[in-house]
Enzyme design. Structure first.
Site, PDB file in Angstrom:
ATOM      1  N   MET A  35       0.856  -1.193   0.000  1.00 11.85           N
ATOM      2  CA  MET A  35       0.000   0.000   0.000  1.00 11.85           C
ATOM      3  C   MET A  35       0.893   1.244   0.000  1.00 11.85           C
ATOM      4  O   MET A  35       0.444   2.332   0.389  1.00 11.85           O
ATOM      5  CB  MET A  35      -0.930  -0.014   1.215  1.00 11.85           C
ATOM      6  N   ALA A  47       4.015   3.864   1.158  1.00 16.51           N
ATOM      7  CA  ALA A  47       4.636   4.294   2.422  1.00 16.51           C
ATOM      8  C   ALA A  47       5.710   3.273   2.804  1.00 16.51           C
ATOM      9  O   ALA A  47       5.712   2.730   3.919  1.00 16.51           O
ATOM     10  CB  ALA A  47       3.587   4.463   3.525  1.00 16.51           C
ATOM     11  N   LEU A  48       6.598   3.062   1.867  1.00 15.67           N
ATOM     12  CA  LEU A  48       7.554   1.950   1.983  1.00 15.67           C
ATOM     13  C   LEU A  48       8.551   2.142   3.114  1.00 15.67           C
ATOM     14  O   LEU A  48       8.965   3.257   3.417  1.00 15.67           O
ATOM     15  CB  LEU A  48       8.324   1.806   0.661  1.00 15.67           C
ATOM     16  N   GLY A  62      10.977  -3.059   5.643  1.00 15.75           N
ATOM     17  CA  GLY A  62      10.255  -4.338   5.561  1.00 15.75           C
ATOM     18  C   GLY A  62       9.822  -4.609   4.123  1.00 15.75           C
ATOM     19  O   GLY A  62      10.002  -5.713   3.599  1.00 15.75           O
ATOM     20  N   HIS A  63       9.257  -3.585   3.466  1.00 15.60           N
ATOM     21  CA  HIS A  63       8.854  -3.756   2.061  1.00 15.60           C
ATOM     22  C   HIS A  63      10.080  -4.047   1.186  1.00 15.60           C
ATOM     23  O   HIS A  63      10.020  -4.871   0.278  1.00 15.60           O
ATOM     24  CB  HIS A  63       8.190  -2.478   1.531  1.00 15.60           C
ATOM     25  N   GLY A  90       4.875 -10.069   4.149  1.00 12.39           N
ATOM     26  CA  GLY A  90       5.641 -10.002   5.396  1.00 12.39           C
ATOM     27  C   GLY A  90       4.967 -10.803   6.503  1.00 12.39           C
ATOM     28  O   GLY A  90       3.737 -10.805   6.630  1.00 12.39           O
ATOM     29  N   LYS A 125       4.962  -9.971   9.441  1.00 14.95           N
ATOM     30  CA  LYS A 125       4.428  -9.083  10.482  1.00 14.95           C
ATOM     31  C   LYS A 125       2.906  -9.163  10.545  1.00 14.95           C
ATOM     32  O   LYS A 125       2.314  -9.153  11.612  1.00 14.95           O
ATOM     33  CB  LYS A 125       4.852  -7.638  10.276  1.00 14.95           C
ATOM     34  N   SER A 134       4.209   0.939   8.263  1.00 14.52           N
ATOM     35  CA  SER A 134       3.918   2.276   7.710  1.00 14.52           C
ATOM     36  C   SER A 134       3.215   3.116   8.766  1.00 14.52           C
ATOM     37  O   SER A 134       3.297   4.343   8.757  1.00 14.52           O
ATOM     38  CB  SER A 134       3.038   2.148   6.471  1.00 14.52           C
TER      39      SER A 134
HETATM   40  O1  PAF Z   1      -0.135  -5.860   3.568  1.00 13.85           O
HETATM   41  C1  PAF Z   1      -0.554  -4.933   2.869  1.00 13.85           C
HETATM   42  O2  PAF Z   1       0.102  -3.898   2.673  1.00 13.85           O
HETATM   43  C2  PAF Z   1      -1.946  -5.031   2.252  1.00 13.85           C
HETATM   44  O3  PAF Z   1      -2.834  -5.675   3.102  1.00 13.85           O
HETATM   45  C3  PAF Z   1      -1.926  -5.699   0.862  1.00 13.85           C
HETATM   46  C4  PAF Z   1      -1.444  -7.135   0.949  1.00 13.85           C
HETATM   47  C5  PAF Z   1      -1.038  -4.909  -0.077  1.00 13.85           C
HETATM   48  C6  PAF Z   1      -3.356  -5.729   0.293  1.00 13.85           C
HETATM   49  O4  PAF Z   1      -3.887  -4.457   0.150  1.00 13.85           O
END
Ligand code: PAF
Length: 280
Positions: free
Chosen positions: A30, A32-33, A36-37, A147, A149, A186
């Protein structure tokens, strides 16, 4: 890095990546990296020939009154990060592209969806499963990266992949923490410096439970009591849940057996934070 805004653009870009990629990886986000991303992107880069990332703040996984409007939107910085990490394609649709007028099909993972976060956030996992199923259909990845988390989300998506026969492998990457133990999220951006200090109690409670297990205590009730005692030392924390559950069904376990999931969710200021520990 190519950026696709519509589903046809994304499909066309995926088709051209496919020409040279035997293994395609997907990293849904979503935005706002944080690190973790990035760990998900790096895992995807290491395991796949091409990587598709998505940024979509999915409105259907936020209940009314939750933080959809405030959710951090950092698109330019996110693009630069994805690009520097070697993402090949970013799919970043608008809400109207994903939910056109008349959209009414949902994916419901019965039972599991109502536990942990699903209990506190009714409808949340229906929104997650529906959007992720659609991202899987649009990108058709061989591997998809999530993740640890969000352990309940992992349980939901594992079940969905099995039940709906998605021909892909779900890869779950470890929680990334700040040096002081706070799990990256985030939503950590919502924390004031004081609240950030209070939030460390979540990881401390999990550590206390882990210490007890190492000491040979497996009874869930006494482990949870020890964890709750740590959280109670921080009056700024409003506990949502602390549970020891089966990591697949998310049902409570009377004993913290091998592979059990200890999961916590709590409000710290305006941030609802989650963290967890898998018993080795
Ligand atoms: O984990 C997230 O950021 C969200 O739940 C996802 C998997 C991108 C689905 O909107």
């Amino acid at each position: 890095m190519r950026i696709a805004r519509t589903i046809p653009e994304a499909r066309a870009a995926v088709a051209s990546l496919r020409a040279n990629a035997r293994c395609l990886g997907l990293v849904p986000t979503m935005g706002a990296l944080h690190a973790g991303h990035i760990s998900l992107v790096r895992a995807a880069r290491a395991a796949c020939d091409a990587v598709v990332a998505t940024i979509f703040i999915n409105p259907t996984q936020f209940a009314s009154g939750e933080d959809f409007a405030q959710y951090p939107r950092t698109f330019e910085a996110d693009c630069a990060l994805f690009e520097s990490e070697g993402v090949d394609l970013l799919f970043a649709p608008e809400a109207a592209e994903m939910y056109p007028e008349g959209f009414c099909t949902v994916v419901e993972i019965e039972g599991v969806s109502d536990r942990l976060d699903g209990q506190s956030r009714p409808g949340h996992f229906r929104g997650v499963a529906t959007v992720v199923a659609r991202l899987f259909n649009i990108v058709a990845p061989d591997k998809a990266f999530f993740g640890q988390k969000d352990a309940a989300q992992v349980a939901i998506l594992r079940r969905m992949v099995r039940d709906l026969n998605f021909p892909l492998e779900l890869i779950v990457c470890p929680i990334v923490r700040d040096p002081d133990g706070l799990a990256l999220s985030s939503r950590n951006r919502y924390l004031s410096p004081e609240d950030r200090g209070h939030a460390l109690a979540l990881a401390r409670a999990l550590c206390r439970i882990e210490e007890r297990i190492v000491a040979g205590i497996f009874d869930s009730a006494s482990l949870l009591e020890a964890g709750r005692a740590i959280l109670a030392e921080e009056p700024a924390i409003r506990l949502d849940y602390l549970r020891i559950v089966d990591p697949d069904t998310l049902e409570d376990l009377p004993n913290a057996r091998h592979g059990a999931l200890v999961a916590v969710a709590a409000w710290v200021g305006s941030a609802r934070l989650i963290d967890n520990l898998l018993i080795p």
